[in-house]
Design a protein around this motif. Structure first.
Motif, PDB file in Angstrom:
ATOM      1  N   ARG A  72       0.809  -1.206   0.076  1.00  0.00           N
ATOM      2  CA  ARG A  72       0.007   0.056   0.003  1.00  0.00           C
ATOM      3  C   ARG A  72       0.935   1.230   0.022  1.00  0.00           C
ATOM      4  O   ARG A  72       1.926   1.293   0.269  1.00  0.00           O
ATOM      5  CB  ARG A  72      -0.763  -0.031   1.354  1.00  0.00           C
ATOM      6  CG  ARG A  72      -1.607  -1.223   1.262  1.00  0.00           C
ATOM      7  CD  ARG A  72      -3.151  -0.730   0.789  1.00  0.00           C
ATOM      8  NE  ARG A  72      -4.117  -1.865   0.786  1.00  0.00           N
ATOM      9  CZ  ARG A  72      -4.982  -2.157  -0.201  1.00  0.00           C
ATOM     10  NH1 ARG A  72      -5.286  -1.213  -1.096  1.00  0.00           N
ATOM     11  NH2 ARG A  72      -5.710  -3.283  -0.295  1.00  0.00           N
ATOM     12  N   SER A  73       0.216   2.420  -0.314  1.00  0.00           N
ATOM     13  CA  SER A  73       0.787   3.714  -0.267  1.00  0.00           C
ATOM     14  C   SER A  73       2.209   3.898  -0.892  1.00  0.00           C
ATOM     15  O   SER A  73       2.398   3.314  -2.101  1.00  0.00           O
ATOM     16  CB  SER A  73       0.432   4.235   1.092  1.00  0.00           C
ATOM     17  OG  SER A  73       1.772   3.681   2.005  1.00  0.00           O
ATOM     18  N   TRP A  74       3.066   4.537  -0.308  1.00  0.00           N
ATOM     19  CA  TRP A  74       4.476   4.902  -1.096  1.00  0.00           C
ATOM     20  C   TRP A  74       5.290   3.496  -1.081  1.00  0.00           C
ATOM     21  O   TRP A  74       6.101   3.380  -1.674  1.00  0.00           O
ATOM     22  CB  TRP A  74       5.197   5.959  -0.081  1.00  0.00           C
ATOM     23  CG  TRP A  74       5.465   5.251   1.184  1.00  0.00           C
ATOM     24  CD1 TRP A  74       4.557   5.921   2.209  1.00  0.00           C
ATOM     25  CD2 TRP A  74       6.404   4.778   1.913  1.00  0.00           C
ATOM     26  NE1 TRP A  74       5.107   5.350   3.405  1.00  0.00           N
ATOM     27  CE2 TRP A  74       6.332   4.705   3.399  1.00  0.00           C
ATOM     28  CE3 TRP A  74       7.720   4.385   1.503  1.00  0.00           C
ATOM     29  CZ2 TRP A  74       7.020   4.169   4.466  1.00  0.00           C
ATOM     30  CZ3 TRP A  74       8.210   3.603   2.202  1.00  0.00           C
ATOM     31  CH2 TRP A  74       8.100   3.826   3.838  1.00  0.00           C
TER      32      TRP A  74
ATOM     33  N   THR B   8       8.217  -0.757  -4.020  1.00  0.00           N
ATOM     34  CA  THR B   8       8.827  -2.049  -3.763  1.00  0.00           C
ATOM     35  C   THR B   8       8.188  -3.139  -4.514  1.00  0.00           C
ATOM     36  O   THR B   8       8.867  -4.219  -4.552  1.00  0.00           O
ATOM     37  CB  THR B   8       8.855  -2.431  -2.134  1.00  0.00           C
ATOM     38  OG1 THR B   8       7.650  -2.625  -1.948  1.00  0.00           O
ATOM     39  CG2 THR B   8       9.485  -1.322  -1.432  1.00  0.00           C
ATOM     40  N   ASP B   9       7.117  -2.778  -5.269  1.00  0.00           N
ATOM     41  CA  ASP B   9       6.590  -3.909  -5.866  1.00  0.00           C
ATOM     42  C   ASP B   9       7.295  -4.215  -7.209  1.00  0.00           C
ATOM     43  O   ASP B   9       7.718  -3.386  -7.661  1.00  0.00           O
ATOM     44  CB  ASP B   9       4.906  -3.467  -6.336  1.00  0.00           C
ATOM     45  CG  ASP B   9       4.129  -4.704  -6.381  1.00  0.00           C
ATOM     46  OD1 ASP B   9       4.678  -6.099  -6.186  1.00  0.00           O
ATOM     47  OD2 ASP B   9       2.869  -4.526  -6.671  1.00  0.00           O
ATOM     48  N   VAL B  10       7.260  -5.338  -7.606  1.00  0.00           N
ATOM     49  CA  VAL B  10       7.652  -5.934  -8.867  1.00  0.00           C
ATOM     50  C   VAL B  10       6.884  -6.429  -9.913  1.00  0.00           C
ATOM     51  O   VAL B  10       7.341  -7.085 -10.884  1.00  0.00           O
ATOM     52  CB  VAL B  10       8.859  -6.979  -8.508  1.00  0.00           C
ATOM     53  CG1 VAL B  10       9.809  -6.143  -7.482  1.00  0.00           C
ATOM     54  CG2 VAL B  10       8.269  -8.071  -7.726  1.00  0.00           C
ATOM     55  N   ASN B  11       5.410  -6.541  -9.494  1.00  0.00           N
ATOM     56  CA  ASN B  11       4.615  -7.246 -10.325  1.00  0.00           C
ATOM     57  C   ASN B  11       4.606  -6.328 -11.850  1.00  0.00           C
ATOM     58  O   ASN B  11       4.511  -5.191 -11.808  1.00  0.00           O
ATOM     59  CB  ASN B  11       3.476  -7.275  -9.745  1.00  0.00           C
ATOM     60  CG  ASN B  11       2.369  -7.915 -10.463  1.00  0.00           C
ATOM     61  OD1 ASN B  11       2.535  -8.548 -11.595  1.00  0.00           O
ATOM     62  ND2 ASN B  11       1.100  -8.120  -9.874  1.00  0.00           N
ATOM     63  N   ASN B  12       4.302  -7.169 -12.962  1.00  0.00           N
ATOM     64  CA  ASN B  12       4.347  -6.635 -14.071  1.00  0.00           C
ATOM     65  C   ASN B  12       3.397  -5.651 -14.353  1.00  0.00           C
ATOM     66  O   ASN B  12       3.493  -4.502 -15.050  1.00  0.00           O
ATOM     67  CB  ASN B  12       4.550  -7.614 -15.408  1.00  0.00           C
ATOM     68  CG  ASN B  12       2.904  -8.158 -15.513  1.00  0.00           C
ATOM     69  OD1 ASN B  12       2.271  -8.849 -14.591  1.00  0.00           O
ATOM     70  ND2 ASN B  12       2.636  -7.686 -16.581  1.00  0.00           N
TER      71      ASN B  12
END
Lengths: 122, 843
Positions: free
Chosen positions: B32-34, B38-42
């Motif tokens: 969530r939020s900032w 860190t997400d890596v999903n395409n």
């Protein structure tokens, strides 16, 4: 699972698709390199030498393409050992690419018939 | 798998466990939020990527408007000469490197997994790294404009104009290090795309059933692998010259400015097709849907794509028709330039035939496609004109060429891209874009484009040169330029309207999308969420949604493969490259800070190096490597027992050798390294043909014995690493011998490099003295830049062995290390042969 896949060489079979246009590119590169090297030396009487080189390279490239094309007609050879439909599809693609590359090879070697070697542009 | 009985038993009609979908969603939930960074999903990275590329499109477009304002009237003083030079250089550079290539790569990252029926790309963190590197590096690079530090030598950066003598400020260094670095990000993306397309397709999606967009992205990524290294080498050489005086492009010391042009255009011409082919792929997806019929000549289009990919590498000299190359050589490339219109023509006729065989709906995407066909064909025709050597001599460096390449690039890429935005928005957004606004957008862009660029043909034929910041009030140049400027603003108003449409209607990120409003036939039109489809279907045709009734319903009900998370992690199925037979279950990494931080530190390393803050740069570099090591520590997870993905298919959770997806990635990386080295070999031989007098006599060369010693060391290093592989321990045994041998192999590689450098130094070779010395030390430099990662990797391999994470049953890290190591040995031996052998042969 893995036992089922030992017979297939995925990388080699995939790369086979690219052989024909790679021959075209190699042929063009060889013609360009031949002229560059010939013209780097003393520049006299090279027209014959270049004509022979172009002729030999072109015949060699066309021979390779013909061999590649002929091999596509032999089932089980030169194509992935896979289901019939995909295999036939690969054969057609390889054949069409060989034809296209062959016309490219002839077309790009034609200028030798019309222009002198090492002459600079006016 | 996939015998007839299995396929006929699917889809399963058994009820699914109640909490299966909730668990799947939890595993794939985005932070969530900032913490979203860190997400890596395409899908998340894909949105960021497309958004950033469009930001650069707007920024570079704004620069174009400034250019047009300056040129609107003769003798204008709106911009100074230097500012104008910086602006046109940045316009071209940003459009090519920060918009055109990244945006198609971004569309690939976003669309491909959905289209192929995968849950994600095979290396999600690599995709995230590529994006963040591009984002940070690109923004820093662009902001140089605000500090009067931007490069001003044109987007092609020809020396000697860009050498330290004529461009002493650091603008050129920003270009060389900044763009060189962003190309690395493009290569990372290309590796991701190649492995993704070849190894993560839905079961049954054989190569002859693959969506055409995936075919084009495969060829696109393959072309990046071979084209980008040439310009990376060129940037290395020019930076070495600017920073340390190695004279690659200085004629007085045996260098040659034309070498830059060869290397640049060996990249630069394929670049045009690198941009065009994915756009052509989008067209090949949209036309069948809008015409309601399968693509005519699927097979011929694949042939055309492959041929275009190769032919485009044989055209680079046509950018150099006026450089004094012998007439016969020019003719070879002139002929090749005409030959490439054959495969391009095949594609155009396939689209026209598809439109003719179906019934085209008059939607916004259709309009953009027709606009594309019109503009691109005109650009193609002027392309055939400039492929004629005598004609090119007349119009070279005039506005005719500017008109030509804008027709090809904007027509060939921007119009299909806008068609794609309108076409695929409903697959990703809660609402489709407005058809009414879309049609207005199209007509403003289409009219504006032609009004802006058609007059440039005429201005060019009247002799108006490119890159001039102003011109005298002669002939009709003033009128034509004023018309062009008005057209440019009309075009920009179309873009502004598109932005309004986006703001009003685009609602990305939700799980409820507008859906398949166009009745598309490929898998991206399934109900896709962050994790792609609920279950991964068997594909039995090229347009599965058209041919397989109830597919969408059954997939969404979880009746096909992998309807949940089996191991409690993110997962996708790895399939075989040609026939898409399931091979193993790939466990994918989830969100993490390492790709984001590694990218930031890598960007900092390059940018700090540009402003000569060497200590800070080195600290950033070390931190970047540290982040990569932390990132890699969790990779290659422990093998688990075989798992059931549904339909009675049991898959292993681990694969090594050529079965492993990472083996394929390493092979592609080696192709990149090999291309870079071949570009160096070409440079060496080319410069010899230009300045053979700078090559020393055989007796003045480093002694043969030194080369033999280096070669012996290298070969023994390879043998030792093979031995290390043989003693790779089983789970329970000690790995002492393995660790020792691996360390020894790495040390030997380093020793061989040191031996070579000291032998050359003792023979009196100095890199800054003349071109021969520079080339000899470049071989060592290239060796060093690959030996350094090998040392780090060897340490990593040893650390994993000590930590019990590298054993015979879990050996992929070592296999990949070995591939790189043996490749490096091969490259080093070739280098020795060239540097020690060639002068003796030629002398």
């Amino acid at each position: 699972m893995s036992a089922d896949f030992k017979g297939i060489r995925p990388l080699a079979d995939l790369l086979r698709l690219f052989i024909a246009p790679a021959i075209w590119l190699a042929h063009l590169g060889a013609l360009y390199a031949a002229e560059a090297l010939i013209c780097a030396g003393p520049q006299r009487g090279h027209d014959d030498k270049m004509s022979w080189i172009v002729f030999l390279f072109t015949v060699a490239a066309l021979m390779c393409l013909i061999i590649l094309a002929v091999r596509t007609f032999r089932p089980g050879d030169g194509v992935p050992r896979s289901s019939g439909q995909t295999s036939a599809w690969f054969r057609r693609i390889t054949l069409l690419l060989a034809v296209l590359s062959g016309s490219g090879v002839i077309w790009t070697s034609l200028p030798t018939a019309f222009l002198p070697v090492c002459s600079s542009a006016p | 798998m996939a015998d007839t009985a299995t396929i006929s038993s699917y889809p399963s009609t058994l009820p699914r466990p109640r909490d299966e979908q909730a668990a799947l969603e939890a595993v794939w939930a985005s932070p969530r939020s900032w913490r979203i960074v860190t997400d890596v999903n395409n899908t998340v990275i894909g949105y960021f990527y497309v958004g950033t590329a469009m930001l650069f499109f707007l920024l570079a477009g704004t620069l174009a408007l400034l250019i047009r304002l300056q040129l609107a009237v003769p003798s204008n003083t709106f911009l100074s000469q230097e500012t104008y030079n910086q602006i046109f250089t940045m316009h071209g550079t940003v459009m090519m490197f920060l918009f055109a290539v990244p945006v198609v790569e971004a569309m690939g990252i976003l669309l491909l997994p959905q289209m192929l029926g995968a849950r994600d790309q095979p290396f999600p963190r690599l995709g995230a790294f590529a994006f963040w590197a591009y984002f940070v590096g690109g923004l820093v690079f662009f902001s140089t404009l605000f500090f009067d530090l931007a490069p001003s030598g044109g987007w092609f950066m020809y020396p000697p104009l860009t050498s330290s003598q004529f461009s002493p400020n650091i603008g050129a260094d920003f270009w060389l290090l900044g763009i060189g670095f962003i190309e690395i990000s493009a290569i990372a993306g290309a590796i991701e795309i190649i492995v993704g397309v070849l190894r993560t397709r839905a079961p049954g999606m054989t190569l002859d059933r693959m969506p055409m967009f995936a075919w084009t992205m495969l060829i696109f990524a393959g072309m990046i692998v071979f084209a980008f290294p040439a310009v990376i080498l060129a940037t290395i050489l020019l930076e070495l010259e600017r920073a340390f005086g190695w004279p690659f492009f200085i004629a007085a010391k045996g260098g040659d400015a034309l070498l830059w042009q060869h290397l640049f255009w060996f990249f630069g011409h394929p670049e045009v097709y690198i941009i065009f082919l994915p756009a052509a792929g989008m067209v090949s997806m949209i036309v069948p849907t809008m015409a309601g019929t399968p693509l005519v000549g699927y097979r011929l289009v694949v042939v055309a794509l492959i041929a275009t990919g190769f032919f485009s590498f044989g055209l680079w000299v046509h950018h150099m028709f006026t450089t004094g190359i012998p007439a016969l050589s020019l003719s070879f490339f002139s002929a090749a330039s005409m030959a490439v219109s054959l495969p391009s023509g095949i594609q155009v006729f396939a689209w026209i035939a598809t439109i003719a065989s179906g019934r085209l709906r008059w939607t916004t995407p259709s309009l953009f496609i027709l606009g594309f066909l019109f503009i691109f064909t005109l650009g193609g025709l002027t392309g055939v004109m400039v492929a004629m050597v005598p004609f090119d001599w007349q119009v070279h460096d005039t506005y005719f060429v500017v008109a030509h390449f804008h027709y090809v690039l904007v027509g060939g890429m921007v119009f299909p891209l806008f068609a794609a935005f309108h076409y695929w928005a409903p697959a990703f957004s809660g609402r489709a874009l407005s058809e009414r606004l879309g049609k207005w957008t199209f007509w403003l862009m289409f009219g504006g484009f032609n009004i802006a660029f058609f007059p440039m043909h005429l201005a060019g034929l009247m002799g108006m040169p490119r890159r001039v910041y102003t011109y005298p009030a002669v002939m009709e140049w003033g009128v034509l330029n004023m018309v062009s400027t008005m057209g440019a603003f009309l075009f920009a108003s179309g873009i502004a309207l598109f932005l309004i449409d986006l703001a009003r209607n685009l609602r990305p990120g939700g799980s409820d999308t507008a859906g398949n409003i166009w009745n598309g036939g490929t898998l991206e039109w399934l109900h896709n969420r962050e994790y792609g489809p609920r279950s991964i279907p068997i594909v039995t045709s090229a347009d599965p949604l058209w041919e397989q009734p109830h597919l969408a319903r059954d997939v969404d009900a979880g009746r096909y493969y992998l309807p949940g998370s089996i191991t409690g992690r993110r997962e996708t199925i790895v399939t075989s490259p040609i026939e898409a037979t399931p091979q193993y279950l790939l466990r994918l990494p989830g969100p993490g800070w390492t790709p984001f931080l590694a990218a930031n530190f890598t960007a900092a390393f390059f940018m700090l190096l540009t402003v000569k803050a060497v200590t800070l740069a080195l600290i950033s570099g070390v931190l970047a490597v540290a982040m990569l090591v932390v990132w890699m520590w969790d990779s290659d997870p422990k093998p688990l027992e075989p798992v059931d993905i549904g339909g009675g298919i049991k898959l292993t959770t681990y694969a090594s050798g050529s079965l492993s997806h990472s083996w394929w990635a390493m092979i592609v990386l080696l192709l990149v390294a090999g291309s870079l080295y071949l570009a160096y070999v070409f440079s060496y031989l080319y410069l010899w043909t230009v300045s053979p007098q700078f090559w020393p006599k055989p007796e003045a060369l480093a002694p043969v014995a030194s080369a033999v010693l280096s070669a012996f060391l290298l070969v023994s290093g390879s043998a030792i690493l093979v031995a290390a592989g043989r003693v790779l321990p089983h789970r329970s045994r000690s790995g002492r011998a393995f660790e020792l041998l691996t360390g020894l192999a790495a040390a030997i590689l380093l020793a061989a490099l040191i031996a070579e450098v000291s032998a050359q130094s003792q023979a009196g070779q100095r890199p800054a003295t003349d071109i021969h010395g520079a080339l000899v030390f470049t071989a060592a430099f290239l060796q060093g830049q690959i030996a350094l990662p090998i040392l780090v990797m060897a340490g990593f391999v040893i650390a994993r062995s000590l930590g019990g994470r590298l054993v015979l049953e879990r050996r992929v890290i070592f296999d990949n290390f070995s591939l790189l190591y043996h490749y490096t040995i091969g490259q080093s031996l070739l280098g020795l042969l060239l540097v020690h052998g060639f002068p003796r042969l030629a002398g």
